[in-house]
Design a protein around this motif. Structure first.
Motif, PDB file in Angstrom:
ATOM      1  N   CYS A  41       0.646  -1.585   0.583  1.00 27.88           N
ATOM      2  CA  CYS A  41       0.081  -0.182   0.357  1.00 27.88           C
ATOM      3  C   CYS A  41       1.058   1.167   0.160  1.00 27.88           C
ATOM      4  O   CYS A  41       0.870   2.053  -0.791  1.00 27.88           O
ATOM      5  CB  CYS A  41      -0.790   0.380   1.322  1.00 27.88           C
ATOM      6  SG  CYS A  41      -2.043   1.203   1.311  1.00 27.88           S
ATOM      7  N   ARG A  50       3.976  -1.334  -7.707  1.00 26.58           N
ATOM      8  CA  ARG A  50       3.535  -0.412  -7.184  1.00 26.58           C
ATOM      9  C   ARG A  50       4.733  -0.106  -5.655  1.00 26.58           C
ATOM     10  O   ARG A  50       4.959  -0.607  -5.002  1.00 26.58           O
ATOM     11  CB  ARG A  50       2.953  -0.484  -5.489  1.00 26.58           C
ATOM     12  CG  ARG A  50       0.672  -0.996  -6.685  1.00 26.58           C
ATOM     13  CD  ARG A  50       0.336  -1.152  -5.250  1.00 26.58           C
ATOM     14  NE  ARG A  50       0.226  -0.296  -4.723  1.00 26.58           N
ATOM     15  CZ  ARG A  50      -0.777   0.489  -4.244  1.00 26.58           C
ATOM     16  NH1 ARG A  50      -1.683   0.625  -4.663  1.00 26.58           N
ATOM     17  NH2 ARG A  50      -0.846   1.156  -3.628  1.00 26.58           N
ATOM     18  N   LYS A  72       0.764   9.379   0.508  1.00 20.81           N
ATOM     19  CA  LYS A  72      -0.562   8.725   0.619  1.00 20.81           C
ATOM     20  C   LYS A  72      -1.243  10.128   1.381  1.00 20.81           C
ATOM     21  O   LYS A  72      -1.356  10.143   1.398  1.00 20.81           O
ATOM     22  CB  LYS A  72      -0.842   8.161   2.182  1.00 20.81           C
ATOM     23  CG  LYS A  72       0.479   6.618   1.407  1.00 20.81           C
ATOM     24  CD  LYS A  72      -0.042   5.772   0.528  1.00 20.81           C
ATOM     25  CE  LYS A  72      -1.276   4.765   0.752  1.00 20.81           C
ATOM     26  NZ  LYS A  72      -1.702   4.093  -0.270  1.00 20.81           N
ATOM     27  N   PRO A  73      -2.489   9.757   0.481  1.00 22.54           N
ATOM     28  CA  PRO A  73      -3.787  10.241   0.425  1.00 22.54           C
ATOM     29  C   PRO A  73      -4.661   9.883   2.426  1.00 22.54           C
ATOM     30  O   PRO A  73      -4.379   8.457   2.278  1.00 22.54           O
ATOM     31  CB  PRO A  73      -4.773   9.574  -0.746  1.00 22.54           C
ATOM     32  CG  PRO A  73      -4.584   8.256  -0.603  1.00 22.54           C
ATOM     33  CD  PRO A  73      -2.875   7.910  -0.757  1.00 22.54           C
ATOM     34  N   GLY A  83      -5.031   8.355  -8.360  1.00 19.97           N
ATOM     35  CA  GLY A  83      -5.971   7.950  -6.870  1.00 19.97           C
ATOM     36  C   GLY A  83      -6.975   8.008  -6.973  1.00 19.97           C
ATOM     37  O   GLY A  83      -7.858   9.115  -7.300  1.00 19.97           O
ATOM     38  N   GLU A  84      -8.611   7.042  -6.147  1.00 21.76           N
ATOM     39  CA  GLU A  84      -9.976   7.695  -5.998  1.00 21.76           C
ATOM     40  C   GLU A  84     -10.467   8.980  -5.706  1.00 21.76           C
ATOM     41  O   GLU A  84     -11.271   9.967  -5.428  1.00 21.76           O
ATOM     42  CB  GLU A  84     -10.633   5.923  -5.236  1.00 21.76           C
ATOM     43  CG  GLU A  84     -11.673   6.526  -4.304  1.00 21.76           C
ATOM     44  CD  GLU A  84     -12.886   6.382  -5.366  1.00 21.76           C
ATOM     45  OE1 GLU A  84     -13.131   6.286  -6.241  1.00 21.76           O
ATOM     46  OE2 GLU A  84     -13.921   5.949  -5.298  1.00 21.76           O
ATOM     47  N   LYS A 128      -8.195   5.341 -10.397  1.00 25.94           N
ATOM     48  CA  LYS A 128      -8.776   4.317  -9.743  1.00 25.94           C
ATOM     49  C   LYS A 128     -10.335   4.909  -9.910  1.00 25.94           C
ATOM     50  O   LYS A 128     -10.295   6.202  -9.475  1.00 25.94           O
ATOM     51  CB  LYS A 128      -8.598   4.446  -8.263  1.00 25.94           C
ATOM     52  CG  LYS A 128      -6.848   4.090  -8.097  1.00 25.94           C
ATOM     53  CD  LYS A 128      -7.082   2.979  -8.140  1.00 25.94           C
ATOM     54  CE  LYS A 128      -5.708   2.057  -7.386  1.00 25.94           C
ATOM     55  NZ  LYS A 128      -6.287   1.906  -5.833  1.00 25.94           N
ATOM     56  N   ARG A 160     -12.250  -0.210  -9.113  1.00 28.08           N
ATOM     57  CA  ARG A 160     -12.392  -0.885  -7.083  1.00 28.08           C
ATOM     58  C   ARG A 160     -13.587  -0.033  -5.985  1.00 28.08           C
ATOM     59  O   ARG A 160     -13.722   0.517  -5.897  1.00 28.08           O
ATOM     60  CB  ARG A 160     -10.462  -0.251  -6.860  1.00 28.08           C
ATOM     61  CG  ARG A 160     -10.600   1.716  -6.939  1.00 28.08           C
ATOM     62  CD  ARG A 160     -11.569   1.652  -5.899  1.00 28.08           C
ATOM     63  NE  ARG A 160     -10.651   2.749  -4.568  1.00 28.08           N
ATOM     64  CZ  ARG A 160     -11.598   3.106  -3.836  1.00 28.08           C
ATOM     65  NH1 ARG A 160     -13.221   2.614  -4.274  1.00 28.08           N
ATOM     66  NH2 ARG A 160     -11.232   3.173  -2.748  1.00 28.08           N
ATOM     67  N   HIS A 194      -9.510  -2.284  -2.862  1.00 31.41           N
ATOM     68  CA  HIS A 194      -9.168  -0.736  -1.661  1.00 31.41           C
ATOM     69  C   HIS A 194     -11.006  -0.961  -1.531  1.00 31.41           C
ATOM     70  O   HIS A 194     -11.773   0.487  -0.097  1.00 31.41           O
ATOM     71  CB  HIS A 194      -9.277   0.358  -2.672  1.00 31.41           C
ATOM     72  CG  HIS A 194      -7.408  -0.098  -2.278  1.00 31.41           C
ATOM     73  ND1 HIS A 194      -6.489  -0.615  -3.391  1.00 31.41           N
ATOM     74  CD2 HIS A 194      -6.466   0.951  -0.500  1.00 31.41           C
ATOM     75  CE1 HIS A 194      -5.379   0.118  -2.092  1.00 31.41           C
ATOM     76  NE2 HIS A 194      -5.584   0.995  -1.880  1.00 31.41           N
ATOM     77  N   GLU A 226      -2.382  -5.581  -2.880  1.00 32.97           N
ATOM     78  CA  GLU A 226      -1.687  -4.677  -2.667  1.00 32.97           C
ATOM     79  C   GLU A 226      -1.057  -6.014  -1.492  1.00 32.97           C
ATOM     80  O   GLU A 226      -1.517  -6.481  -1.544  1.00 32.97           O
ATOM     81  CB  GLU A 226      -2.002  -3.958  -1.279  1.00 32.97           C
ATOM     82  CG  GLU A 226      -2.412  -2.369  -2.069  1.00 32.97           C
ATOM     83  CD  GLU A 226      -2.993  -1.710  -0.833  1.00 32.97           C
ATOM     84  OE1 GLU A 226      -2.899  -0.540  -1.189  1.00 32.97           O
ATOM     85  OE2 GLU A 226      -3.507  -1.631   0.407  1.00 32.97           O
TER      86      GLU A 226
HETATM   87  C1  PEP Z   1      -4.410   3.182  -3.268  1.00 33.82           C
HETATM   88  O1  PEP Z   1      -3.943   2.142  -4.025  1.00 33.82           O
HETATM   89  O2  PEP Z   1      -3.379   2.668  -1.769  1.00 33.82           O
HETATM   90  C2  PEP Z   1      -4.813   4.055  -2.471  1.00 33.82           C
HETATM   91  C3  PEP Z   1      -5.159   4.318  -1.366  1.00 33.82           C
HETATM   92  O3  PEP Z   1      -6.285   3.061  -3.645  1.00 33.82           O
HETATM   93  P1  PEP Z   1      -7.299   4.046  -3.893  1.00 33.82           P
HETATM   94  O4  PEP Z   1      -7.394   5.315  -4.622  1.00 33.82           O
HETATM   95  O5  PEP Z   1      -8.147   3.146  -4.860  1.00 33.82           O
HETATM   96  O6  PEP Z   1      -8.555   4.393  -2.584  1.00 33.82           O
END
Ligand code: PEP
Ligand code: CO
Length: 450
Positions: free
Chosen positions: A69, A108, A115-116, A267-268, A291, A322, A354, A396
């Motif tokens: 992740c 990855r 990270k978001p 990302g989402e 995503k 996802r 996810h 992941e």
């Molecule tokens: C991720 O891939 O770790 C992630 C945060 O995914 P998503 O953007 O799909 O929520």
């Protein structure tokens, strides 16, 4: 969208999920340094993957994308990197057996550091601090000093990406990746494991060795193509200042590439059509992925495709759905049909991780192996029913023997999670669970051939 693009045109769009640096002069100085450092990948490699994705869109190849992740600086070590690569090689071997398609291996890896987060801050025992945003931004430890966004970490992230990539490249080019010797990829615990997954893998390796010997006897010469593998990198291109510093004009004069990774994704949480990430991505020449979750609206999806791939170039755009096991049946078909009606070329990839994150009674994040397998199976079936094709999986995983997801052939339960729960963020498949998923994908693809 005809407005001109530049590597910094995203700055006039709202940028979600960006850290706030207390010292902006230091940030600028670090970014200037990174912007003249050597790129991590080349535009030729990127174009090679672009061609591979176009093949996958035509059903001739299959994308296997996986890794942590979040990579961490601490885990930039020999074993975790080598075992992740081994696992991805083992998985691609299992998938190629069932699919008879070329496998595009995309880690990855080598840059998955930002990270978001769902909240800007985190509160513990009445103390509120900025959230942890990944090792390239700040540190996980819950102190004011650790959580301060520190520009020097961008340099450390660039360097660790380079170290990781250097090792991965050496392993994939040299004797390590040679298909004549798949025993090089054995993970310690595979040898030890008595389980059915390991047995299945061993029998696959045996048939492979027989097949290679057979071909080489007939050809009367060794097959050099089997001595190395292609391996590509990807990460969520979240931190736009960092990504911009690694965005360079091609020396062939054909536009800009993100030379920090082969295949960046959005990302989402940052896929807003008018947002800074989409603006940045629309101008780079890499194959890109987005995503998409169940809240994605159809008109939004079509607009996104238009922005990111206005000329409908094959190989350019991958959509990673996802949805979650419980939503995939209601959400996915309409999206597939809309893309078909609009006659757009995309590669459909399933991320069965996810949308399936749950909390245990002890407040640990986990994922049920059965939900992951179900979402994958359902995705295969939905694509088939729509006359479309699932062209890859995004997972992941780790080559370590962790206990983060429950279920799988060993029947891990919630009470086993404490044994080796190492992730700071999302729960990953361990080697055995990941290999089991690879066998599932393999049998789905094999059934498709019949
Ligand atoms: C991720 O891939 O770790 C992630 C945060 O995914 P998503 O953007 O799909 O929520
Ligand atoms: Co994750």
């Amino acid at each position: 969208m005809t407005q001109s693009w530049s590597p910094t045109s995203w700055k006039s769009h709202p940028a979600a999920q960006q850290p706030t640096y207390p010292d902006s002069a230091e940030l600028t100085q670090v970014l200037n340094q990174i912007s003249v450092m050597p790129p991590l990948v080349t535009s030729w490699e990127i174009d090679h993957l672009h061609t591979g994705i176009a093949e996958a869109q035509r059903g001739e190849a299959w994308l296997l994308q996986g890794g942590d992740c979040a990579e961490t600086f601490d885990q930039c070590q020999t074993e975790p990197i080598a075992s992740k690569l081994k696992l991805l090689l083992q998985m691609s071997l299992a998938i190629v057996f069932g699919s008879r398609k070329r496998i595009l291996r995309v880690g990855r890896m080598a840059g998955q550091y930002a990270k978001p987060r769902s909240s800007e801050t985190e509160t513990q025992n009445g103390v509120t601090l900025p959230c942890y945003r990944g090792d390239i931004v700040n540190r996980f430890e819950f102190t004011e000093e650790a959580r301060r966004a520190n520009p020097q970490l961008l340099l450390r992230g660039y360097e660790r990406s380079a170290l990781t990539l250097n090792f991965v490249r050496a392993l994939s080019e040299g004797g390590f990746a040679d298909l004549h010797y798949p025993e090089n990829w054995n993970l310690l615990f595979v040898d030890e494991a008595k389980g059915e997954v390991a047995a299945r893998y061993r029998s696959l390796v045996k048939s492979l060795a027989d097949a290679i010997r057979f071909v080489e006897t007939i050809l009367r010469e060794p097959t050099p193509e089997l001595k190395r593998v292609d391996f590509f990198t990807s990460h969520e291109a979240l931190h736009l200042d960092y990504e911009t510093a690694l965005t360079r004009p091609s020396i062939r004069g054909i536009g800009y590439y993100n030379l920090g990774t082969h295949m960046p994704w959005i990302g989402e949480r940052t896929r807003s059509v008018n947002g800074a990430h989409v603006e940045y991505f629309r101008g780079i020449r890499n194959p890109v992925a987005v995503k998409i979750g169940p809240s994605m609206q159809i008109d939004e999806l079509l607009e996104l495709i238009q922005r990111l791939n206005p000329e409908d170039k094959p190989g350019r755009l991958t959509l990673i759905h996802r949805m979650g096991r419980n939503k995939v049946e209601s959400a996915l078909p309409a999206m597939i049909e809309a893309v078909q009606r609009a006659n757009k070329t995309v590669l459909w990839v399933c991320d069965p991780m996810h949308g399936n994150t749950v909390s245990t009674t002890h407040g640990r994040k986990t994922r049920r192996f059965d939900d992951i397998v179900d979402e994958l199976r359902l995705s295969f079936a939905i694509h088939r029913a729509c006359g479309s094709m699932l062209g890859g999986a995004h997972l992941e995983l780790t080559g370590e023997n962790v206990t983060e997801c429950v279920g799988g052939s060993r029947g891990l339960t919630e009470s086993d999670l404490g044994v080796a729960y190492q992730t700071q963020l999302d729960p990953r498949l361990n080697f055995e669970q990941a290999l089991e998923i690879a066998f599932e994908i393999s049998s789905q693809l094999s059934a498709q051939r019949i």
